[in-house]
Design a protein around this motif. Structure first.
Motif, PDB file in Angstrom:
ATOM      1  N   PRO A 154      60.207  59.609  58.866  1.00  0.00           N
ATOM      2  CA  PRO A 154      58.930  59.710  59.656  1.00  0.00           C
ATOM      3  C   PRO A 154      58.118  60.881  59.155  1.00  0.00           C
ATOM      4  N   VAL A 155      58.593  62.043  59.066  1.00  0.00           N
ATOM      5  CA  VAL A 155      58.071  63.030  58.495  1.00  0.00           C
ATOM      6  C   VAL A 155      57.246  62.987  57.219  1.00  0.00           C
ATOM      7  N   TRP A 156      58.134  62.424  56.170  1.00  0.00           N
ATOM      8  CA  TRP A 156      57.581  62.286  54.838  1.00  0.00           C
ATOM      9  C   TRP A 156      56.209  60.806  54.939  1.00  0.00           C
ATOM     10  N   THR A 157      56.558  60.213  55.608  1.00  0.00           N
ATOM     11  CA  THR A 157      55.513  59.025  55.844  1.00  0.00           C
ATOM     12  C   THR A 157      54.238  59.749  56.315  1.00  0.00           C
ATOM     13  N   VAL A 158      54.119  60.646  57.311  1.00  0.00           N
ATOM     14  CA  VAL A 158      52.925  61.457  57.702  1.00  0.00           C
ATOM     15  C   VAL A 158      52.596  62.367  56.696  1.00  0.00           C
ATOM     16  N   LEU A 159      53.273  63.002  55.847  1.00  0.00           N
ATOM     17  CA  LEU A 159      52.891  63.902  55.038  1.00  0.00           C
ATOM     18  C   LEU A 159      52.321  63.234  53.759  1.00  0.00           C
ATOM     19  N   TYR A 160      52.891  62.096  53.185  1.00  0.00           N
ATOM     20  CA  TYR A 160      52.423  61.272  52.414  1.00  0.00           C
ATOM     21  C   TYR A 160      50.935  60.840  52.635  1.00  0.00           C
ATOM     22  N   CYS A 161      50.857  60.425  53.799  1.00  0.00           N
ATOM     23  CA  CYS A 161      49.303  60.032  54.238  1.00  0.00           C
ATOM     24  C   CYS A 161      48.673  61.263  54.156  1.00  0.00           C
ATOM     25  N   CYS A 162      48.787  62.294  54.457  1.00  0.00           N
ATOM     26  CA  CYS A 162      48.042  63.459  54.323  1.00  0.00           C
ATOM     27  C   CYS A 162      47.629  63.916  53.038  1.00  0.00           C
ATOM     28  N   ILE A 163      48.749  63.906  52.096  1.00  0.00           N
ATOM     29  CA  ILE A 163      48.816  64.219  50.618  1.00  0.00           C
ATOM     30  C   ILE A 163      47.695  63.161  49.873  1.00  0.00           C
ATOM     31  N   ALA A 164      47.608  61.876  50.296  1.00  0.00           N
ATOM     32  CA  ALA A 164      46.806  61.028  49.736  1.00  0.00           C
ATOM     33  C   ALA A 164      45.455  61.126  49.989  1.00  0.00           C
ATOM     34  N   VAL A 165      45.275  61.258  51.151  1.00  0.00           N
ATOM     35  CA  VAL A 165      43.754  61.621  51.709  1.00  0.00           C
ATOM     36  C   VAL A 165      43.284  63.033  51.231  1.00  0.00           C
ATOM     37  N   SER A 166      43.985  64.089  51.141  1.00  0.00           N
ATOM     38  CA  SER A 166      43.693  65.300  50.621  1.00  0.00           C
ATOM     39  C   SER A 166      43.055  65.119  49.361  1.00  0.00           C
ATOM     40  N   GLY A 167      43.887  64.640  48.270  1.00  0.00           N
ATOM     41  CA  GLY A 167      43.440  64.167  46.910  1.00  0.00           C
ATOM     42  C   GLY A 167      42.175  63.489  47.003  1.00  0.00           C
ATOM     43  N   TRP A 168      42.090  62.305  47.791  1.00  0.00           N
ATOM     44  CA  TRP A 168      40.911  61.745  47.695  1.00  0.00           C
ATOM     45  C   TRP A 168      39.571  62.466  48.123  1.00  0.00           C
ATOM     46  N   LEU A 169      39.854  63.214  49.385  1.00  0.00           N
ATOM     47  CA  LEU A 169      38.518  63.890  49.464  1.00  0.00           C
ATOM     48  C   LEU A 169      38.159  64.991  48.517  1.00  0.00           C
ATOM     49  N   VAL A 170      39.011  65.522  47.826  1.00  0.00           N
ATOM     50  CA  VAL A 170      38.532  66.251  46.645  1.00  0.00           C
ATOM     51  C   VAL A 170      38.014  65.677  45.556  1.00  0.00           C
ATOM     52  N   TRP A 171      38.586  64.201  45.175  1.00  0.00           N
ATOM     53  CA  TRP A 171      38.120  63.557  44.059  1.00  0.00           C
ATOM     54  C   TRP A 171      36.759  62.990  44.378  1.00  0.00           C
ATOM     55  N   ARG A 172      36.421  62.589  45.597  1.00  0.00           N
ATOM     56  CA  ARG A 172      35.109  62.140  46.209  1.00  0.00           C
ATOM     57  C   ARG A 172      34.007  63.272  46.049  1.00  0.00           C
ATOM     58  N   ARG A 173      34.377  64.369  46.300  1.00  0.00           N
ATOM     59  CA  ARG A 173      33.481  65.361  46.147  1.00  0.00           C
ATOM     60  C   ARG A 173      33.227  66.078  44.597  1.00  0.00           C
ATOM     61  N   SER A 174      34.423  65.972  44.016  1.00  0.00           N
ATOM     62  CA  SER A 174      34.220  66.839  42.494  1.00  0.00           C
ATOM     63  C   SER A 174      34.517  65.826  41.409  1.00  0.00           C
ATOM     64  N   GLY A 175      34.996  64.731  41.674  1.00  0.00           N
ATOM     65  CA  GLY A 175      35.676  63.774  40.524  1.00  0.00           C
ATOM     66  C   GLY A 175      36.940  64.519  39.987  1.00  0.00           C
ATOM     67  N   TRP A 176      37.456  64.164  38.964  1.00  0.00           N
ATOM     68  CA  TRP A 176      38.812  64.446  38.376  1.00  0.00           C
ATOM     69  C   TRP A 176      38.357  65.762  37.774  1.00  0.00           C
ATOM     70  N   THR A 177      39.288  67.014  38.276  1.00  0.00           N
ATOM     71  CA  THR A 177      38.943  68.297  37.746  1.00  0.00           C
ATOM     72  C   THR A 177      40.167  68.948  37.716  1.00  0.00           C
ATOM     73  N   ALA A 178      40.487  70.075  37.293  1.00  0.00           N
ATOM     74  CA  ALA A 178      41.681  70.890  37.350  1.00  0.00           C
ATOM     75  C   ALA A 178      42.565  70.886  38.597  1.00  0.00           C
ATOM     76  N   ALA A 179      41.687  70.938  39.600  1.00  0.00           N
ATOM     77  CA  ALA A 179      42.480  70.811  40.852  1.00  0.00           C
ATOM     78  C   ALA A 179      43.178  69.434  41.128  1.00  0.00           C
ATOM     79  N   LEU A 180      42.787  68.477  40.721  1.00  0.00           N
ATOM     80  CA  LEU A 180      43.421  67.034  40.793  1.00  0.00           C
ATOM     81  C   LEU A 180      44.437  67.167  39.768  1.00  0.00           C
ATOM     82  N   THR A 181      44.362  67.886  38.585  1.00  0.00           N
ATOM     83  CA  THR A 181      45.522  68.060  37.426  1.00  0.00           C
ATOM     84  C   THR A 181      46.757  68.613  38.339  1.00  0.00           C
TER      85      THR A 181
END
Length: 161
Positions: free
Chosen positions: A58-85
């Motif tokens: 259960p803990v990892w399920t919630v964390l993986y959802c947060c991880i995915a949304v986090s990466g998506w938010l940055v990609w949406r704002r900036s595209g693929w940058t060093a932060a996403l690497t």
């Protein structure tokens, strides 16, 4: 330099699905790629503060959802940058921890992996903060859990060597 289309041309939901798939792949490599982790975990000498094996899913399920949304938010704002690497690198380290710790029983190398993971999550939070405070904030529970997991990995390695 950004390797993506302008914001209004990006397929937003397709991007979210891609980040979800990346997080799911990391989870599947660890969770499904190595059978019997719960029974092996339960058979190890552990510190008194070790959580029960059923809690990890259960803990990892919630964390993986947060991880995915986090990466998506940055990609949406900036595209693929060093932060996403850096994001991709920490997700790769995340994916190989379970096969190291449980699959081949290499608790010492797994400890080195999780320490490197912890460092990259911290770097990722700092890099994401500049682009999206929400994205950075979504990684904080992940970093906290990996902090705890690092201490647990070290204790289990020490107690079972």
């Amino acid at each position: 330099m950004t390797l993506s289309l302008p914001h209004h041309h990006r397929p937003q939901w397709v991007g979210l699905a891609g980040f979800g798939a990346a997080a799911a792949a990391a989870a599947l490599i660890g969770g499904l790629g190595v059978a019997g982790t719960a029974s092996e975990y339960d058979s190890l000498s552990q510190p008194s503060w070790a959580p029960p094996s059923w809690l990890f899913g259960p803990v990892w399920t919630v964390l993986y959802c947060c991880i995915a949304v986090s990466g998506w938010l940055v990609w949406r704002r900036s595209g693929w940058t060093a932060a996403l690497t850096v994001f991709a690198a920490q997700l790769a380290l995340n994916a190989i921890w379970t096969p190291l710790f449980f699959g081949v029983g290499q608790r010492g190398p797994a400890l080195a992996d999780i320490v490197a993971l912890w460092v990259l999550i911290g770097v990722n939070i700092a890099m994401f903060w500049r682009r999206s405070r929400l994205a950075a904030g979504l990684l904080v529970p992940y970093w906290a859990w990996v902090t705890f997991a690092t201490a647990l990995n070290a204790s289990v390695w020490w107690m079972n060597r």
